[in-house]
Design a protein around this motif. Sequence first.
Motif, mmCIF file in Angstrom:
data_model
loop_
_atom_site.group_PDB
_atom_site.id
_atom_site.type_symbol
_atom_site.label_atom_id
_atom_site.label_comp_id
_atom_site.label_asym_id
_atom_site.label_seq_id
_atom_site.Cartn_x
_atom_site.Cartn_y
_atom_site.Cartn_z
ATOM 1 N N ARG A 75 -8.092 1.910 -1.311
ATOM 2 C CA ARG A 75 -7.238 0.755 -1.505
ATOM 3 C C ARG A 75 -5.808 1.012 -1.030
ATOM 4 N N SER A 76 -5.325 2.229 -1.231
ATOM 5 C CA SER A 76 -3.943 2.563 -0.875
ATOM 6 C C SER A 76 -3.755 2.858 0.609
ATOM 7 N N ALA B 282 -9.401 4.052 -5.369
ATOM 8 C CA ALA B 282 -7.935 4.033 -5.308
ATOM 9 C C ALA B 282 -7.446 4.571 -3.969
ATOM 10 N N ARG C 144 2.540 6.500 -5.387
ATOM 11 C CA ARG C 144 2.125 6.758 -6.763
ATOM 12 C C ARG C 144 0.995 7.779 -6.807
ATOM 13 N N LEU C 145 0.009 7.634 -5.919
ATOM 14 C CA LEU C 145 -1.099 8.574 -5.875
ATOM 15 C C LEU C 145 -0.625 9.971 -5.494
ATOM 16 N N ARG D 98 -4.715 5.743 1.823
ATOM 17 C CA ARG D 98 -4.455 7.181 1.864
ATOM 18 C C ARG D 98 -5.177 7.897 3.011
ATOM 19 N N GLU E 265 1.583 2.138 -3.607
ATOM 20 C CA GLU E 265 0.412 2.739 -4.230
ATOM 21 C C GLU E 265 0.181 4.147 -3.702
ATOM 22 N N LEU E 266 0.430 4.343 -2.416
ATOM 23 C CA LEU E 266 0.266 5.665 -1.806
ATOM 24 C C LEU E 266 1.238 6.663 -2.419
ATOM 25 N N ARG F 66 0.817 -1.199 0.000
ATOM 26 C CA ARG F 66 0.000 0.000 0.000
ATOM 27 C C ARG F 66 0.861 1.263 0.000
#
Length: 321
Positions: A199-200, A196, A77-78, A202, A74-75, A71
Amino acid sequence: MPETGLRVVLAGEWVAIEFSHGLGDVAFSQAVVDVMLGGVALTDPHWAPYRRGRHPLAAAAARTFGGDPRRLVELARLHHSGRTTADTGPQAPTCAVSRSTPSARTIRIDDHQIAELRAARDRHLPGVSMFAIVTCALLRSLSQAGIDTRRDVTIPFDVRPYLPRRMDTLASFSAGLTFPLNTSTSAPEVKDMIAAAYRSGRPVANLVVGSTKLRIAGSSLDADSAWRVAANPAAVRAELLHSYVGRIPQTQFSPFTDPDLAFNYTVSDPVSPAGITVTSSTVGDHALCLSAAFHADVIDGDRVSDALTAVVGHALAVISE
């Protein structure tokens, strides 16, 4: 407000609860109602999840990122993809305005209208939440009413789903995340952004960072300092925050005696003089209440009323695209 930060007023069929957000959020106000009406005693096992040993935010962070370190990737990337979403361009001249008590407007979208929206959603946008649809409709209805909004729209996320099982909190436990939305954004796009973020993890990361900054700032925060807005009223761009607080009541201990008359009117202080905080909630069987809080010396209340009235029509248009 009293030093306790909480005031409850009873007036006929109405219950008014005013409280500091520093004490808690909707779960806190629900607990006040449940106990006040005698729905649940303080000794009831219902309160067991709130009597925890660990700090809830630390527990949520450990469960979210310790259980799945991917995660963090992904965090990151966001975070990188969202760094360029802020408004750009020359800054308009500003003037100081005093802090004031917010004004508010509200509507109740009845069951049959919600049923019509849901049926249309199921035909054209299956799997897309009504929240995403209403958010898009709000942006369009505000624009049509003559209220321009900033590109970054704030959506609060409840962080409780990240807590370990059998653990809960009555404290404020939500994170306001910003997303690049405008009148052209589709409901599926809003749905994907929200998915998203969840899921991450955030929301957890945001709450950790925000809480840390507040602790570091401490007494240096000046709550009485003047706000600044664009000197030209035509240049003011509203900062929209749309929060869905779920079904009211949230427990079985204080049901409405007549679902057809159920009404929730939430007035949350906007975070800035140009802020519009819209709180939506489901009441009764399926009715949706929308309350918009704003500062009337900056934003025209009649335009806000016009925008709320037009939400259903814009929601149907969003669905049928």
